[in-house]
Design an enzyme around this catalytic site. Structure first.
Site, short mmCIF file in Angstrom:
data_model
loop_
_atom_site.label_atom_id
_atom_site.label_comp_id
_atom_site.label_asym_id
_atom_site.label_seq_id
_atom_site.Cartn_x
_atom_site.Cartn_y
_atom_site.Cartn_z
N CYS A 116 -32.33 20.91 28.35
CA CYS A 116 -31.11 20.74 29.17
C CYS A 116 -31.34 19.93 30.44
CB CYS A 116 -30.53 22.10 29.52
SG CYS A 116 -29.97 22.98 28.06
N HIS A 256 -25.75 21.27 35.62
CA HIS A 256 -25.80 21.50 34.18
C HIS A 256 -24.90 22.69 33.87
CE1 HIS A 256 -27.12 22.26 30.19
NE2 HIS A 256 -27.77 23.36 30.49
N ASN A 286 -22.02 24.48 26.59
CA ASN A 286 -23.28 23.83 26.97
C ASN A 286 -23.62 22.75 25.95
OD1 ASN A 286 -25.90 23.13 27.55
ND2 ASN A 286 -26.67 25.21 27.70
#
Ligand code: UT7
Length: 329
Positions: A116, A256, A286
């Site tokens: 990520c 994020h 996500n």
């Protein structure tokens, strides 16, 4: 001569049409819309459907739109850094596949894997090629088809992830705008908390690994949450401090999008109110490498030249970091 900074001069994004709502997930696993919203902030996510479509197909959409916006041809791109955890294939690199599909005949490229945190690792890496004068047009792409590695019978992971891709163009700037600073970190001892168990050289694919569901995302959510919530906030606060930024001078936090609670904790640590935080987790979940460029894309019309942006991420591996940049247009 003024110092050359790497500035983002164009941004674009792409999300697939298919919307998988929490209600749909309720029909697949034992969960509820209320639980998902309260624990993560997610209401729906996108899923790329269609035989043979991979992450590069979303990147083609994002990059073609970006080139059109900037008014340049693909042959002008010199380097493509494709940040992804779900490349089309283990090899060749998705950067090469993308270059071929868009006609970037003069570019070289490579894939960057940092889960990520990939996009900020890629942005920081791409910036070096501009700052040294080596290249004048660098594409940094961040995207994932997370649905390709999700077990939709595992309620602890399938509710979180979605598919999407964003891209930015980096070009030289001599006005002091663009990437100013970055803090990038890795801690491989986190490997057991979030990852795929098989499919690499240590444990190649076999009938057994497939039967054991070892090719999908495995996460110890609670453990990852603890690391993420402290490290993402720490690194964002650290980059503010060492650049003498305050909650008044930071214009935007671009976090994020892993969990709304992690985003809120980071913003609170930085002293920012929610009006300065880019959040679209409720619509996309996500998307791993896609989250930060997708935020930039959606907030582009609100951004002004000179705005101070702090990007921050945390991901599997563990990887985490923060980038401070001044918006250039
Ligand atoms: O982007 C890369 C980095 N990743 C992250 O940052 C993710 C970090 N982790 C998280 O976001 C959270 O840990 C999750 C969203 C994954 C889980 O939230 P949580 O508040 O940590 O829940 P939990 O794992 O502590 O589970 C609480 C309860 C458990 O039941 P018991 O043991 O208390 O009876 C779970 O079995 O919630 C249960 N549960 C669910 N219930 C309904 C777990 N998943 C679900 C679900 N629906 N989907």
């Amino acid at each position: 001569m003024n110092k050359i900074h790497a500035a983002i001069t164009a941004v674009n994004g792409y999300v697939p049409d298919y919307i998988m709502t929490n209600k749909e997930l309720e029909t697949i696993v034992e969960t509820s819309d209320e639980w998902i919203i309260s624990r993560t902030g997610i209401k729906e996510r996108r899923v790329l459907r269609g035989e043979g479509l991979g992450t590069s197909d979303m990147a083609v959409e994002a990059v073609n739109g970006l080139l059109k916006k900037r008014g340049i041809g693909a042959e002008e791109i010199e380097l493509i850094i494709f940040c992804t955890t779900t490349p089309d294939y283990p090899f060749p690199a998705s950067a090469n596949i993308l270059a071929d599909k868009i006609g970037a005949k003069n570019a070289w490229g490579y894939d960057l894997q940092a889960a990520c945190s990939g996009f900020i690792f890629g942005l920081s890496t791409g910036a070096q090629f501009i700052e040294t004068g080596k290249h004048k047009k660098v594409l940094v792409v961040g995207g994932d088809k997370m649905s390709s590695i999700i077990n939709y019978q595992d309620r602890t992971t399938c509710i979180i992830f979605g598919d999407g891709c964003g891209a930015v163009l980096l070009e030289p700037n001599e006005e002091g705008l663009g990437v100013q600073d970055s803090i990038l970190r890795s801690d491989g001892s986190g490997k057991n908390y979030l990852g795929q168990k098989a499919g690499g050289s240590a444990r190649p694919a076999s009938a057994e690994t497939v039967a054991n569901n070892e090719h999908v995302v495995h996460q110890d959510g609670k453990a990852v949450f603890k690391f993420a919530v402290t490290n993402m906030a720490d690194v964002a606060a650290e980059i503010m401090e060492r650049n003498q930024l305050t909650s008044d001078t930071v214009t935007w936090l671009v976090p994020h999008q892993a969990n709304k609670r992690i985003i809120d904790a980071t913003a609170s640590r930085m002293g920012l109110d929610s009006g300065k935080v880019m959040i679209n987790i409720e619509r996309y979940g996500n998307t791993t490498n896609g989250t930060i460029p997708l935020c930039l894309w959606e907030w582009e019309s609100k951004l002004k030249k000179g705005d101070n942006l702090i990007l921050a991420a945390f991901g599997g591996g563990f990887t985490w970091g923060s980038v401070y940049l001044k918006w250039a247009y």
